[in-house]
Each structure stands twice: as structure tokens, then as C-alpha cells.
Design a protein around this motif. Structure first.
Motif, PDB file in Angstrom:
ATOM      1  N   HIS A  98      -0.250   1.437  12.804  1.00 17.45           N
ATOM      2  CA  HIS A  98      -0.561   0.351  11.868  1.00 17.45           C
ATOM      3  C   HIS A  98      -0.259   0.720  10.419  1.00 17.45           C
ATOM      4  O   HIS A  98      -0.489  -0.095   9.520  1.00 17.45           O
ATOM      5  N   GLY A  99       0.232   1.933  10.183  1.00 12.73           N
ATOM      6  CA  GLY A  99       0.581   2.342   8.827  1.00 12.73           C
ATOM      7  C   GLY A  99      -0.607   2.621   7.941  1.00 12.73           C
ATOM      8  O   GLY A  99      -0.500   2.533   6.709  1.00 12.73           O
ATOM      9  N   ASP A 100      -1.740   2.986   8.543  1.00 10.83           N
ATOM     10  CA  ASP A 100      -2.950   3.189   7.756  1.00 10.83           C
ATOM     11  C   ASP A 100      -3.029   4.574   7.122  1.00 10.83           C
ATOM     12  O   ASP A 100      -3.872   4.804   6.251  1.00 10.83           O
ATOM     13  N   VAL A 101      -2.190   5.518   7.567  1.00  6.49           N
ATOM     14  CA  VAL A 101      -2.292   6.895   7.089  1.00  6.49           C
ATOM     15  C   VAL A 101      -0.899   7.455   6.825  1.00  6.49           C
ATOM     16  O   VAL A 101       0.094   7.021   7.408  1.00  6.49           O
ATOM     17  N   LEU A 102      -0.831   8.442   5.904  1.00  6.44           N
ATOM     18  CA  LEU A 102       0.375   9.249   5.808  1.00  6.44           C
ATOM     19  C   LEU A 102       0.350  10.288   6.929  1.00  6.44           C
ATOM     20  O   LEU A 102       1.313  10.439   7.664  1.00  6.44           O
ATOM     21  N   ALA A 162      -5.677   8.444  16.355  1.00 10.60           N
ATOM     22  CA  ALA A 162      -4.767   8.680  15.230  1.00 10.60           C
ATOM     23  C   ALA A 162      -3.414   8.031  15.463  1.00 10.60           C
ATOM     24  O   ALA A 162      -2.781   7.538  14.529  1.00 10.60           O
ATOM     25  N   PHE A 163      -2.949   8.020  16.724  1.00 10.65           N
ATOM     26  CA  PHE A 163      -1.702   7.320  17.038  1.00 10.65           C
ATOM     27  C   PHE A 163      -1.812   5.844  16.665  1.00 10.65           C
ATOM     28  O   PHE A 163      -0.867   5.251  16.136  1.00 10.65           O
ATOM     29  N   GLU A 164      -2.956   5.248  16.938  1.00 12.18           N
ATOM     30  CA  GLU A 164      -3.155   3.835  16.636  1.00 12.18           C
ATOM     31  C   GLU A 164      -3.148   3.590  15.130  1.00 12.18           C
ATOM     32  O   GLU A 164      -2.520   2.641  14.635  1.00 12.18           O
ATOM     33  N   LYS A 189       0.836  -1.205   0.000  1.00 11.36           N
ATOM     34  CA  LYS A 189       0.000   0.000   0.000  1.00 11.36           C
ATOM     35  C   LYS A 189       0.868   1.250   0.000  1.00 11.36           C
ATOM     36  O   LYS A 189       0.582   2.220  -0.716  1.00 11.36           O
ATOM     37  N   LYS A 190       1.903   1.235   0.804  1.00 14.31           N
ATOM     38  CA  LYS A 190       2.801   2.393   0.842  1.00 14.31           C
ATOM     39  C   LYS A 190       3.550   2.549  -0.475  1.00 14.31           C
ATOM     40  O   LYS A 190       3.797   3.667  -0.941  1.00 14.31           O
ATOM     41  N   LEU A 191       3.906   1.424  -1.084  1.00 13.74           N
ATOM     42  CA  LEU A 191       4.587   1.487  -2.372  1.00 13.74           C
ATOM     43  C   LEU A 191       3.670   2.039  -3.454  1.00 13.74           C
ATOM     44  O   LEU A 191       4.105   2.796  -4.329  1.00 13.74           O
ATOM     45  N   ALA A 192       2.391   1.694  -3.395  1.00  9.13           N
ATOM     46  CA  ALA A 192       1.430   2.243  -4.361  1.00  9.13           C
ATOM     47  C   ALA A 192       1.318   3.758  -4.186  1.00  9.13           C
ATOM     48  O   ALA A 192       1.234   4.508  -5.173  1.00  9.13           O
ATOM     49  N   THR A 193       1.309   4.212  -2.932  1.00  4.69           N
ATOM     50  CA  THR A 193       1.273   5.653  -2.687  1.00  4.69           C
ATOM     51  C   THR A 193       2.530   6.320  -3.234  1.00  4.69           C
ATOM     52  O   THR A 193       2.459   7.388  -3.857  1.00  4.69           O
ATOM     53  N   ALA A 194       3.683   5.691  -3.010  1.00  3.76           N
ATOM     54  CA  ALA A 194       4.934   6.247  -3.520  1.00  3.76           C
ATOM     55  C   ALA A 194       4.908   6.377  -5.030  1.00  3.76           C
ATOM     56  O   ALA A 194       5.355   7.395  -5.591  1.00  3.76           O
ATOM     57  N   ARG A 195       4.355   5.391  -5.694  1.00  2.12           N
ATOM     58  CA  ARG A 195       4.267   5.464  -7.160  1.00  2.12           C
ATOM     59  C   ARG A 195       3.345   6.604  -7.585  1.00  2.12           C
ATOM     60  O   ARG A 195       3.646   7.329  -8.546  1.00  2.12           O
ATOM     61  N   SER A 196       2.256   6.785  -6.862  1.00  2.64           N
ATOM     62  CA  SER A 196       1.332   7.875  -7.211  1.00  2.64           C
ATOM     63  C   SER A 196       1.958   9.250  -7.001  1.00  2.64           C
ATOM     64  O   SER A 196       1.533  10.233  -7.617  1.00  2.64           O
ATOM     65  N   LEU A 197       2.987   9.309  -6.130  1.00  3.51           N
ATOM     66  CA  LEU A 197       3.637  10.590  -5.841  1.00  3.51           C
ATOM     67  C   LEU A 197       4.886  10.830  -6.682  1.00  3.51           C
ATOM     68  O   LEU A 197       5.509  11.889  -6.552  1.00  3.51           O
TER      69      LEU A 197
END
Length: 361
Positions: free
Chosen positions: A351-355, A345-347, A215-223
Motif C-alpha cells: 500500500h506504499g505506507d512505508v519506505l 509488513a508485506f501488506e 506522501k512519497k513526494l513529500a518524503t523525497a523533498r525531505s531527503l
């Protein structure tokens, strides 16, 4: 006389944060009171809550903020009431050896407000990074206020106050990414993805994002990442070399800050290439590298403090790029939340759910 506002306080190590009544003093000489409009939830705030920074509890959390100057103290000339500002934790002194050598981005004596904000029983608070912006209003040194275009979204602009600036600056300032370069970024959370954006702004030809989360890699590609590597299933050093003609990247940015990822960054760079550490390690971490390899590979091994930024120089320029549509700060705002939801939000961040979750007042 001061005024009372609501703020998010960490009273003890590891304890859930609470909403408390905070007394904000009237600004003294060199100080300003800022009405906070938005503040991002950063990993550093969680580190404060967990006692990972120091043990000066209770903490008034929050530091990635933008707002409007409400009042200023004696001698303040850089900002005035009504100015829209981004808060920063590098209020340069102008007098230390770095400043006097023309390198204020490395100021060794940055300063904060001299007065303390308190709980309603008089207990002094330690503001996170000298800011304490999970509050309706906060007291800071006037030099911590950087005036920018008031048409910018507060939720997006405030993120330049810490994490996004750290990543952008790691690529642009510390790493010196340039046109045609190959850049690899290890760790694609908020800071790492900001480094991806910085590499794109610099004109890098090949931007390789490395993470264990698709998921993070997909975000990186979009950026702006041109290639992605899941290091859970693929050797990132070999992958980066393969994507760079067998040589390694010109610049590798470690946005994680662990011995394992730093070693990957070290060996994933080209000869005479640059490694930039922007992820923050913990005190017990140690690094073991053959000294001959450090010598033999040449190049530069750098650490990036706050993206080596100078807020007065960098914040207005980056906000201009944002207003022109050339820097998508809005992409880093995963959600906006009320002050009461910081603990949740800390939680989500854990879990890596948000930037970024952003508190909006």
C-alpha cells in the motif's frame, strides 16, 4: 552438526509466509554463519513469495541484513568471528571475464554458500538472493559478508544490502551524477528516494522527484529533492523540461521499471543525457520506441544492477558517511518489527505506507 533457529519461509506461490524451524549447518570451506541483527523487508522478498523470481519453493526469505559473524569455515580470511557485517548478494569470484578486466562490480559468477539450510524435516531451502536473513542466523559465502564500522545501527546499515544501495548506486555509480547536474527520479519508493539522496550526495543542482503519491513526494523533498512532480495530474516529461530550461534533465532514473515510466524517462532527458533503469520489470513487459529517436537523442541508456556497487568498496564508505551525519540511512527505517510481522509488513509495503519495515532481532 549445525543448529536450529527460527526463520520466515514461503512454502508456496502466493501463500502467507510462516515461521519455521530452520537448520543452519556449520560453515564449510569459504562459508560463514552470521547472527542476524536486523533485516529489511524488500519488494524482492515479496516477488519471491509471489513466484516472480523462480519456482524453487520453499524459500527462506530476507536479504537486506546486517549482523555479527559467529563462525567461519576453512580458508576464510576476509572476516572473522565477532566482525559486524552487512550481507551482500555480490560475492565476486575474481576469475570471470568482468573481474579479470578490473570490473568486479559486474562479476558474472557471484557465489553463495554451497551447503543448504533446511527445514527440520530435511527439506532444502532456497535462500532469497543467496542470503535468507529473515532468520536468527544464516549461512552465506564469506564473500557475502562486508565488514563495516560496528557503531552503525544494524537496522540502518542492513538496508545497504539491497534497496538503498540500488538507488544510491543508480545515481552515483551507473548514472555518474555530478556537481551542478540536473537529475530526475521517477518513482519515489525506497529505491527512488535513495537515488534522490545519491544525487544530493553527488552535488546535483536540481533534483526532480516524480511520483503519483504526494506522501512519497513529500518524503523525497525531505531527503533532498529540490522539486516534485505528481505525474497523476501533470505530464512528467513536460514538467521536467520546464524545470530544466526546456531541455530535459542530464540524468533520469526510472525506479519503477514499467514501459510507460521508461518512455517518460527517455523523453525527459536532455540531448546526450543518460537514462538509468533500476526498477525491475516483469518478463512480459515490452518497450516500443522509434529507433530514430534513440539515435537522434544520443546519450546513454543504462541498466543498473545492484547500483553497480562493489560491496567491499562502497559499503564501508557509505557507512562512514552515515556515521559522519552526511547520509541519513535512519530516514529509510519507517518501522522496526518482530519476525512474526513480516506478512503484515508485506501488506504495508504493497500500500506504499512505508519506505522500509525492518525486522530487528
Amino acid at each position: 552438526m549445525g543448529q536450529q533457529v527460527r526463520g520466515v519461509v514461503a512454502r508456496a506461490k502466493g501463500a502467507p509466509v510462516t515461521i519455521e524451524t530452520i537448520t543452519v549447518p556449520d560453515p564449510g570451506p569459504g562459508e560463514a554463519v552470521v547472527k542476524v541483527q536486523a533485516c529489511g523487508v524488500c519488494h524482492t522478498d515479496l516477488h519471491y513469495r509471489e513466484g516472480g523470481i523462480n519456482d524453487e519453493f520453499p524459500f527462506l526469505l530476507g536479504h537486506e541484513a546486517a549482523g555479527v559473524v559467529e563462525s567461519v569455515g576453512e580458508g576464510v580470511t576476509e572476516v572473522a568471528p565477532g566482525d559486524f557485517v552487512i550481507l551482500n548478494w555480490r560475492a565476486v569470484c575474481g576469475q570471470c571475464r568482468a573481474c579479470l578486466r578490473g570490473r568486479p562490480q559486474y562479476c558474472f559468477d557471484t557465489h553463495n554458500a554451497r551447503q543448504k539450510m533446511t527445514l527440520d524435516d530435511g527439506t532444502e531451502l532456497s535462500p532469497a538472493l543467496g542470503i535468507g536473513a529473515f532468520a536468527e542466523k544464516t549461512l552465506v559465502a564469506a564473500g557475502q559478508c562486508t565488514k563495516v564500522d560496528p557503531e552503525a545501527s544494524p537496522a540502518a546499515a542492513g538496508l545497504l544490502g539491497c534497496g538503498v544501495m540500488a538507488g544510491l548506486g543508480a545515481a552515483l555509480n551507473t548514472g555518474g551524477a555530478g556537481r551542478g547536474d540536473s537529475v530526475a527520479v521517477i518513482g519515489c519508493g525506497g529505491v527512488g528516494n535513495a537515488a534522490v539522496v545519491g544525487a544530493r550526495l553527488a552535488g546535483a543542482a536540481r533534483i526532480i522527484a516524480v511520483d503519483i503519491d504526494d506522501k512519497k513526494l513529500a518524503t523525497a523533498r525531505s531527503l533532498g529533492a529540490t522539486h516534485t512532480v505528481n505525474s497523476r495530474t501533470t505530464d512528467p516529461v513536460e514538467a521536467v523540461r520546464e524545470l530544466t530550461g526546456g531541455f530535459g534533465a542530464d540524468l533520469v532514473i526510472d525506479a519503477v521499471g514499467r514501459p510507460e515510466t521508461y518512455e517518460q524517462a527517455f523523453y525527459a532527458r536532455d540531448l546526450a543525457g543518460t537514462v538509468v533503469l533500476v526498477g525491475v520489470p516483469t518478463p512480459e513487459m515490452r518497450l516500443d520506441l522509434p529507433l530514430l529517436d534513440v539515435f537522434g537523442r544520443g546519450g546513454s541508456l543504462k541498466s543498473s544492477w545492484y547500483g553497480d556497487c562493489l560491496p567491499s568498496r562502497d559499503f564501508p564508505m557509505l557507512i562512514d558517511l552515515y556515521r559522519q551525519g552526511r547520509l541519513d540511512l535512519d530516514a529509510f527505517v519507517s518501522e522496526t518489527i518482530p519476525l512474526e510481522d513480516v506478512e503484515k509488513a508485506f501488506e504495508r509495503m504493497h500500500h506504499g505506507d512505508v519506505l522500509r519495515s525492518v525486522v530487528v532481532f
